[in-house]
Design a protein around this motif. Structure first.
Motif, PDB file in Angstrom:
ATOM      1  N   ASP A 143       4.078  30.541 -56.783  1.00  0.00           N
ATOM      2  CA  ASP A 143       3.497  30.685 -55.445  1.00  0.00           C
ATOM      3  C   ASP A 143       2.642  29.491 -55.033  1.00  0.00           C
ATOM      4  O   ASP A 143       1.738  29.621 -54.200  1.00  0.00           O
ATOM      5  N   HIS A 144       2.951  28.340 -55.581  1.00  0.00           N
ATOM      6  CA  HIS A 144       2.291  27.086 -55.197  1.00  0.00           C
ATOM      7  C   HIS A 144       3.358  26.050 -54.868  1.00  0.00           C
ATOM      8  O   HIS A 144       4.405  25.999 -55.533  1.00  0.00           O
ATOM      9  N   ALA A 145       3.085  25.236 -53.864  1.00  0.00           N
ATOM     10  CA  ALA A 145       3.949  24.105 -53.545  1.00  0.00           C
ATOM     11  C   ALA A 145       3.403  22.853 -54.218  1.00  0.00           C
ATOM     12  O   ALA A 145       2.188  22.621 -54.239  1.00  0.00           O
ATOM     13  N   PHE A 146       4.307  22.051 -54.743  1.00  0.00           N
ATOM     14  CA  PHE A 146       3.961  20.785 -55.383  1.00  0.00           C
ATOM     15  C   PHE A 146       4.679  19.690 -54.618  1.00  0.00           C
ATOM     16  O   PHE A 146       5.911  19.714 -54.475  1.00  0.00           O
ATOM     17  N   ILE A 147       3.921  18.733 -54.107  1.00  0.00           N
ATOM     18  CA  ILE A 147       4.434  17.783 -53.129  1.00  0.00           C
ATOM     19  C   ILE A 147       4.138  16.361 -53.591  1.00  0.00           C
ATOM     20  O   ILE A 147       2.991  16.012 -53.897  1.00  0.00           O
ATOM     21  N   VAL A 148       5.192  15.532 -53.627  1.00  0.00           N
ATOM     22  CA  VAL A 148       5.029  14.118 -53.944  1.00  0.00           C
ATOM     23  C   VAL A 148       5.586  13.285 -52.796  1.00  0.00           C
ATOM     24  O   VAL A 148       6.298  13.777 -51.929  1.00  0.00           O
ATOM     25  N   SER A 149       5.263  12.004 -52.833  1.00  0.00           N
ATOM     26  CA  SER A 149       5.716  11.099 -51.781  1.00  0.00           C
ATOM     27  C   SER A 149       5.742   9.682 -52.308  1.00  0.00           C
ATOM     28  O   SER A 149       5.082   9.361 -53.307  1.00  0.00           O
ATOM     29  N   GLU A 150       6.497   8.829 -51.616  1.00  0.00           N
ATOM     30  CA  GLU A 150       6.452   7.398 -51.899  1.00  0.00           C
ATOM     31  C   GLU A 150       5.215   6.737 -51.288  1.00  0.00           C
ATOM     32  O   GLU A 150       4.995   5.544 -51.487  1.00  0.00           O
ATOM     33  N   ALA A 151       4.411   7.482 -50.546  1.00  0.00           N
ATOM     34  CA  ALA A 151       3.182   6.918 -49.995  1.00  0.00           C
ATOM     35  C   ALA A 151       2.299   6.385 -51.124  1.00  0.00           C
ATOM     36  O   ALA A 151       2.162   7.009 -52.178  1.00  0.00           O
ATOM     37  N   THR A 152       1.688   5.249 -50.894  1.00  0.00           N
ATOM     38  CA  THR A 152       0.889   4.588 -51.922  1.00  0.00           C
ATOM     39  C   THR A 152      -0.192   5.519 -52.472  1.00  0.00           C
ATOM     40  O   THR A 152      -0.959   6.116 -51.711  1.00  0.00           O
ATOM     41  N   ASN A 153      -0.232   5.654 -53.812  1.00  0.00           N
ATOM     42  CA  ASN A 153      -1.253   6.438 -54.511  1.00  0.00           C
ATOM     43  C   ASN A 153      -1.359   7.875 -54.017  1.00  0.00           C
ATOM     44  O   ASN A 153      -2.432   8.472 -54.042  1.00  0.00           O
ATOM     45  N   HIS A 154      -0.241   8.431 -53.596  1.00  0.00           N
ATOM     46  CA  HIS A 154      -0.242   9.796 -53.066  1.00  0.00           C
ATOM     47  C   HIS A 154      -0.520  10.834 -54.146  1.00  0.00           C
ATOM     48  O   HIS A 154      -1.179  11.849 -53.909  1.00  0.00           O
ATOM     49  N   GLY A 155      -0.007  10.585 -55.356  1.00  0.00           N
ATOM     50  CA  GLY A 155      -0.125  11.592 -56.402  1.00  0.00           C
ATOM     51  C   GLY A 155       0.700  12.833 -56.069  1.00  0.00           C
ATOM     52  O   GLY A 155       1.680  12.770 -55.323  1.00  0.00           O
ATOM     53  N   MET A 156       0.293  13.971 -56.604  1.00  0.00           N
ATOM     54  CA  MET A 156       0.996  15.237 -56.384  1.00  0.00           C
ATOM     55  C   MET A 156       0.029  16.250 -55.778  1.00  0.00           C
ATOM     56  O   MET A 156      -0.952  16.640 -56.409  1.00  0.00           O
ATOM     57  N   GLN A 157       0.279  16.636 -54.540  1.00  0.00           N
ATOM     58  CA  GLN A 157      -0.530  17.667 -53.897  1.00  0.00           C
ATOM     59  C   GLN A 157      -0.105  19.049 -54.393  1.00  0.00           C
ATOM     60  O   GLN A 157       1.075  19.298 -54.626  1.00  0.00           O
TER      61      GLN A 157
END
Length: 424
Positions: A143-157
């Motif tokens: 029940d949690h979303a894990f979000i990554v991106s190519e945005a600089t230093n985004h990490g994982m939300q």
């Protein structure tokens, strides 16, 4: 493999949803962005519906070519104040049965309650952690979303999806419940829900794991912990990780990683996070860019898309099927050729169907009931990009077909968010 080695394809891959070289890793810690919701802040759009329910009749639904799939509704990118769409995933609330779309955008992630398709609700948006990027990827665990991106230093939300139950004044501006910074950028994220591990891939090519896969323990979702990684086969563009229950009994119950690694398929046993081991690598003829694949539910076949072969070799959309009966010695089983020359992107298996995001040819649905005999056929489609079916990177980026209701959510790079359903 470094970016210079890919220079002939680099301009294509940047447009295609394939990774650039990436930024350096961030510090190996995690910190929450807070858990509140507020209305003040940037414009997040109003969730306006562009098109309402339109059946597929005479081969079209409104302006969209179709076969066997109806449009339930469409929201364009301006509904979320975004400039580009990318990945998409879904969440079903285990308590209420509510169905939610998690929509990847260049500048964040939008959340839409699609439970009642006649009354969808744009609940709000989680902005990107650092800056905008055309690449964003989302998966769900516990029940949690894990979000990554190519945005600089985004990490994982990390975002607690249960918060979507209690939005009283939508749309809301959300903040993340946690943010893992043991990586900087990442192109994709893979989750094995059975084991409670997230696997960011396509990180910085010069990091500890060569842009391969990082192992992150998410069993406590808001306290993700890095526990190693694997990079023996270089940069991983996309991947799937399964708890194996297929025909090769040598690996029953093991956690198997299969990566689309640009120039090859990489297979590894990652059961022991402190000692991942290579099982093998696999290539094929007329390779353009080894992009993404998915196992059949019996784990016998792996269905792969090569993103640039249509451009490089003039093929119609080509989907390769590998027989994985022996994981140590997989072989090409059959090749499916689609009815158009459109570039293929992400594909997912549900039962005996394969749902293919086929860029300018939209969503294509393939019957894989006869896969053992090499028989694959198209049984439906919904084309969100009616102007052409040519090779390129406009159109459907990704699709999520796993809602029990039968709703299918589709994200188009330019036309936005669609909900469709099989015709009665």
């Amino acid at each position: 493999m470094g970016i210079k080695a890919l220079s002939p394809l680099f301009a294509i891959l940047v447009l295609a949803g394939c990774s650039s070289s990436g930024d350096s890793d961030g510090p190996s810690d995690q910190g929450g962005d807070g858990a509140g919701m507020e209305n003040e802040g940037p414009d997040i759009g109003d969730g306006n519906i562009f098109l309402w329910s339109t059946p597929c009749e005479g081969g079209v639904a409104s302006i969209y070519p179709c076969q066997e799939y109806d449009l339930l509704f469409q929201m364009r990118l301006n509904a979320f104040n975004a400039n580009a769409g990318n990945d998409i995933w879904g969440w079903t609330d285990p308590s209420t049965g509510g169905e939610y779309a998690l929509i990847g955008l260049d500048n964040g992630t939008a959340f839409v309650d699609i439970t009642d398709a006649e009354n969808p609700v744009y609940l709000g948006k989680l902005p990107t952690a650092t800056e905008s990027s055309i690449w964003r990827d989302i998966k769900v665990y516990n029940d949690h979303a894990f979000i990554v991106s190519e945005a600089t230093n985004h990490g994982m939300q990390v975002f607690d999806l249960k918060r979507l139950r209690d939005v009283t004044n939508p749309p809301q501006l959300f903040v993340a419940d946690a943010r893992y910074t043991g990586i900087g950028n990442a192109h994709n994220i893979v989750i094995n829900e059975e084991m409670g591990f997230a696997y960011p891939v396509g990180t910085a090519r010069n990091d500890t794991f060569n842009g391969g896969v990082h192992f992150v323990d998410i069993q406590n979702p808001t306290s993700p912990t890095g526990v190693g990684g694997y990079g023996a086969n270089g940069y991983t563009h996309d991947a799937q990780v399964i708890t194996y229950n297929g025909p090769d009994t040598d690996y029953t119950g093991h956690e198997i990683f299969i990566g689309a690694n640009e120039t090859q398929i990489a297979i590894a046993n990652i059961t022991d996070k402190s000692n991942p081991t290579e099982i093998g690598t696999l290539s094929y003829s007329n390779r353009g860019y080894t992009h993404q694949g998915w196992f059949t539910e019996d784990h016998r076949y792996y269905i792969l898309g090569d993103e640039t072969d249509e451009i490089s070799f003039g093929f119609d959309s080509r989907t390769l099927v590998f027989d994985m009966t022996d994981l140590d010695n997989p072989v090409l089983h059959t090749t499916y050729t689609g009815p158009t020359s459109a570039t293929d992107h992400n594909g997912y298996v549900k039962g005996n169907e394969f749902f293919l995001a086929n860029y300018s040819a939209g969503l294509r649905v393939l019957d894989i009931t006869g896969i053992d005999s090499g028989t694959i056929s198209e049984i439906g489609f919904f084309d969100t990009h009616p102007s052409n079916n040519t090779p390129g990177f406009d159109g459907v980026w990704s699709v999520y077909p796993y809602f029990e209701s039968g709703k299918i959510i589709v994200n188009d790079t330019e036309a936005g968010f669609f909900v469709i359903q099989k015709s009665n």
